[in-house]
Design an enzyme around this catalytic site. Structure first.
Site, mmCIF file in Angstrom:
data_model
loop_
_atom_site.group_PDB
_atom_site.id
_atom_site.type_symbol
_atom_site.label_atom_id
_atom_site.label_comp_id
_atom_site.label_asym_id
_atom_site.label_seq_id
_atom_site.Cartn_x
_atom_site.Cartn_y
_atom_site.Cartn_z
ATOM 1 N N HIS A 76 0.851 -1.186 0.000
ATOM 2 C CA HIS A 76 0.000 0.000 0.000
ATOM 3 C C HIS A 76 0.890 1.240 0.000
ATOM 4 C CE1 HIS A 76 -3.914 -1.938 1.806
ATOM 5 N NE2 HIS A 76 -3.440 -2.585 0.754
ATOM 6 N N GLU A 118 1.027 3.926 1.755
ATOM 7 C CA GLU A 118 1.541 4.378 3.052
ATOM 8 C C GLU A 118 2.731 3.541 3.508
ATOM 9 O OE1 GLU A 118 -1.611 3.582 2.190
ATOM 10 O OE2 GLU A 118 -3.034 4.294 3.692
ATOM 11 N N CYS A 163 -6.048 1.973 5.825
ATOM 12 C CA CYS A 163 -6.725 0.745 6.251
ATOM 13 C C CYS A 163 -6.124 0.326 7.605
ATOM 14 C CB CYS A 163 -6.513 -0.351 5.211
ATOM 15 S SG CYS A 163 -4.802 -0.940 5.106
ATOM 16 N N CYS A 176 -2.250 -0.196 7.388
ATOM 17 C CA CYS A 176 -1.488 1.048 7.285
ATOM 18 C C CYS A 176 -1.580 1.874 8.561
ATOM 19 C CB CYS A 176 -1.949 1.843 6.071
ATOM 20 S SG CYS A 176 -1.517 1.010 4.527
HETATM 21 ZN ZN LIG Z 1 -3.469 0.301 3.630
#
Ligand SMILES: [Zn+2]
Length: 142
Positions: free
Chosen positions: A47, A49, A77, A80
């Protein structure tokens, strides 16, 4: 956030959902950037991040990112939010809310959970419409 939006646009090239992130130092210097590379790299943890935090830490030569700010186009999410908490950044700035999976105010509010000893400041809704539009357009073309 403009820089994070540019990063988000990059994700689309690799077939990924357009989410972009930037890590800023205390003085505003860009330490690292990242965009979703889950499809491009076949990595479930890639992801925006996580990638930006890893690169910032690698650049600084330490995992602790105290004083730093993470800017991301979409609400993080759970994974993250966990990475943000672990990195000890001082501030999270995000654009669009993720009502389906967000862990910074929508479904969960991990970063402001009083049971955790490190709670970064959370600023949401920065260029939210632009961040959300990028995602809506991406999913419409699929
Ligand atoms: Zn994430």
């Amino acid at each position: 956030m403009r820089r994070a939006l540019d990063e988000a646009a990059e994700a689309v090239r690799g077939g990924d959902v357009p989410v972009g992130a930037v890590v800023l130092a205390e003085d505003g210097t860009v330490l690292a950037t990242g965009h979703n590379e889950r499809e491009a790299g076949g990595d479930p943890t890639a992801h925006a991040e996580v990638l930006a935090l890893r690169r910032a830490a690698a650049g600084l030569g330490q995992w602790r990112l105290a004083g730093c700010t993470l800017v991301v186009t979409l609400e993080p999410c759970t994974m993250c939010a966990g990475a943000i908490q672990q990195s000890r950044v001082d501030r999270l700035v995000y654009g669009a809310r993720d009502e389906k999976a967000g862990a910074a105010g929508s479904l969960w509010d991990l970063l402001r959970d009083r049971r955790l000893n490190h709670r970064p400041e959370v600023i949401e809704g920065v260029l939210a419409e632009e961040c959300a539009r990028l995602l809506t357009e991406f999913f419409r073309t699929r």
